[in-house]
Design a protein around this motif. Structure first.
Motif, mmCIF file in Angstrom:
data_model
loop_
_atom_site.group_PDB
_atom_site.id
_atom_site.type_symbol
_atom_site.label_atom_id
_atom_site.label_comp_id
_atom_site.label_asym_id
_atom_site.label_seq_id
_atom_site.Cartn_x
_atom_site.Cartn_y
_atom_site.Cartn_z
ATOM 1 N N SER A 1 24.067 -31.381 -12.203
ATOM 2 C CA SER A 1 22.836 -30.749 -11.725
ATOM 3 C C SER A 1 22.906 -29.225 -11.636
ATOM 4 N N VAL A 2 24.082 -28.642 -11.613
ATOM 5 C CA VAL A 2 24.209 -27.178 -11.530
ATOM 6 C C VAL A 2 25.239 -26.697 -12.544
ATOM 7 N N LYS A 3 25.255 -25.384 -12.775
ATOM 8 C CA LYS A 3 26.214 -24.777 -13.696
ATOM 9 C C LYS A 3 27.641 -25.051 -13.217
ATOM 10 N N ASN A 4 28.502 -25.381 -14.181
ATOM 11 C CA ASN A 4 29.921 -25.581 -13.854
ATOM 12 C C ASN A 4 30.527 -24.266 -13.374
ATOM 13 N N ARG A 5 31.465 -24.354 -12.457
ATOM 14 C CA ARG A 5 32.161 -23.157 -11.993
ATOM 15 C C ARG A 5 33.394 -22.876 -12.842
ATOM 16 N N LEU A 6 33.733 -23.803 -13.712
ATOM 17 C CA LEU A 6 34.872 -23.673 -14.603
ATOM 18 C C LEU A 6 34.422 -24.181 -15.966
ATOM 19 N N HIS A 7 34.803 -23.471 -17.033
ATOM 20 C CA HIS A 7 34.416 -23.924 -18.364
ATOM 21 C C HIS A 7 35.471 -23.524 -19.385
ATOM 22 N N LEU A 8 35.390 -24.118 -20.562
ATOM 23 C CA LEU A 8 36.301 -23.802 -21.652
ATOM 24 C C LEU A 8 35.729 -22.682 -22.506
ATOM 25 N N ASP A 9 36.580 -21.785 -22.964
ATOM 26 C CA ASP A 9 36.234 -20.787 -23.974
ATOM 27 C C ASP A 9 36.951 -21.209 -25.252
ATOM 28 N N LEU A 10 36.191 -21.385 -26.325
ATOM 29 C CA LEU A 10 36.743 -21.836 -27.592
ATOM 30 C C LEU A 10 36.596 -20.747 -28.643
ATOM 31 N N VAL B 1 23.017 -19.168 -19.157
ATOM 32 C CA VAL B 1 23.591 -19.125 -17.820
ATOM 33 C C VAL B 1 23.536 -17.692 -17.276
ATOM 34 N N GLY B 2 22.668 -16.893 -17.895
ATOM 35 C CA GLY B 2 22.547 -15.499 -17.489
ATOM 36 C C GLY B 2 23.368 -14.541 -18.337
ATOM 37 N N GLN B 3 23.871 -15.006 -19.468
ATOM 38 C CA GLN B 3 24.666 -14.142 -20.333
ATOM 39 C C GLN B 3 23.784 -13.034 -20.918
ATOM 40 N N PRO B 4 24.360 -11.839 -21.150
ATOM 41 C CA PRO B 4 23.578 -10.749 -21.739
ATOM 42 C C PRO B 4 23.203 -11.054 -23.190
ATOM 43 N N ALA B 5 22.116 -10.482 -23.644
ATOM 44 C CA ALA B 5 21.647 -10.698 -25.016
ATOM 45 C C ALA B 5 22.692 -10.267 -26.039
ATOM 46 N N THR C 1 28.711 -17.460 -27.538
ATOM 47 C CA THR C 1 27.536 -18.320 -27.476
ATOM 48 C C THR C 1 27.810 -19.373 -26.418
ATOM 49 N N VAL C 2 26.902 -19.503 -25.454
ATOM 50 C CA VAL C 2 27.071 -20.512 -24.416
ATOM 51 C C VAL C 2 26.414 -21.803 -24.892
ATOM 52 N N LEU C 3 27.189 -22.872 -24.829
ATOM 53 C CA LEU C 3 26.739 -24.191 -25.265
ATOM 54 C C LEU C 3 27.003 -25.196 -24.151
ATOM 55 N N ALA C 4 26.448 -26.374 -24.306
ATOM 56 C CA ALA C 4 26.736 -27.481 -23.395
ATOM 57 C C ALA C 4 27.096 -28.692 -24.247
ATOM 58 N N ASP C 5 28.039 -29.483 -23.754
ATOM 59 C CA ASP C 5 28.404 -30.720 -24.449
ATOM 60 C C ASP C 5 27.295 -31.754 -24.218
ATOM 61 N N GLY D 1 26.056 -31.991 -20.723
ATOM 62 C CA GLY D 1 25.592 -30.778 -20.056
ATOM 63 C C GLY D 1 26.668 -29.851 -19.533
ATOM 64 N N ASN D 2 27.943 -30.128 -19.793
ATOM 65 C CA ASN D 2 29.026 -29.247 -19.342
ATOM 66 C C ASN D 2 29.089 -28.019 -20.240
ATOM 67 N N GLU D 3 28.978 -26.841 -19.629
ATOM 68 C CA GLU D 3 28.961 -25.602 -20.401
ATOM 69 C C GLU D 3 30.328 -25.275 -20.976
#
Length: 116
Positions: A60-69, A91-95, A100-104, A107-109
């Motif tokens: 329901s909310v943005k993960n506080r931990l995520h993978l960078d690939l 998730v508020g990333q700058p233009a 690139t922010v993705l979700a599986d 929905g996990n970012e």
């Protein structure tokens, strides 16, 4: 005291399906499911694994931990991930972000970094 990072545990509505998606995404191997969940391991066993456990509640909310690939061919990899069920998310990333922010599929970012 010596501590070793063993795994990143990820909540999932369908642990087997999500573990399978990540195993295919990373080129890792899916281990035999155990009562507690499903593990995805790097073939050489050098990296910490991903361990998927069942939860009843939806994300329901943005993960506080995520993978960078990182992938050498960013655009082809991005196209492939989107075709396999990933989605673009904000998730508020700058233009001008160099990722690139993705979700599986659940929905996990995660971020796909631009080539350096």
């Amino acid at each position: 005291m010596v501590i070793r990072w063993e795994a990143l545990t990820i909540d999932a509505r369908d642990p087997f399906s999500l573990a399978q998606w990540w195993a295919e995404t990373l080129g890792w191997r899916l281990t035999d499911p155990v009562p507690g969940g499903v593990e995805v391991q790097e073939p050489g066993g050098r990296a910490p694994s991903l361990f998927f456990v069942a939860v009843d509640d939806p994300k329901s909310v943005k993960n506080r931990l995520h993978l960078d690939l990182y992938a050498g061919d960013h655009e082809a990899t991005l196209d492939g991930l989107l075709a396999r069920g990933a989605s673009r998310v904000s998730v508020g990333q700058p233009a001008e972000a160099e990722w690139t922010v993705l979700a599986d599929p659940e929905g996990n970012e995660f971020c796909l970094l631009e080539p350096r």
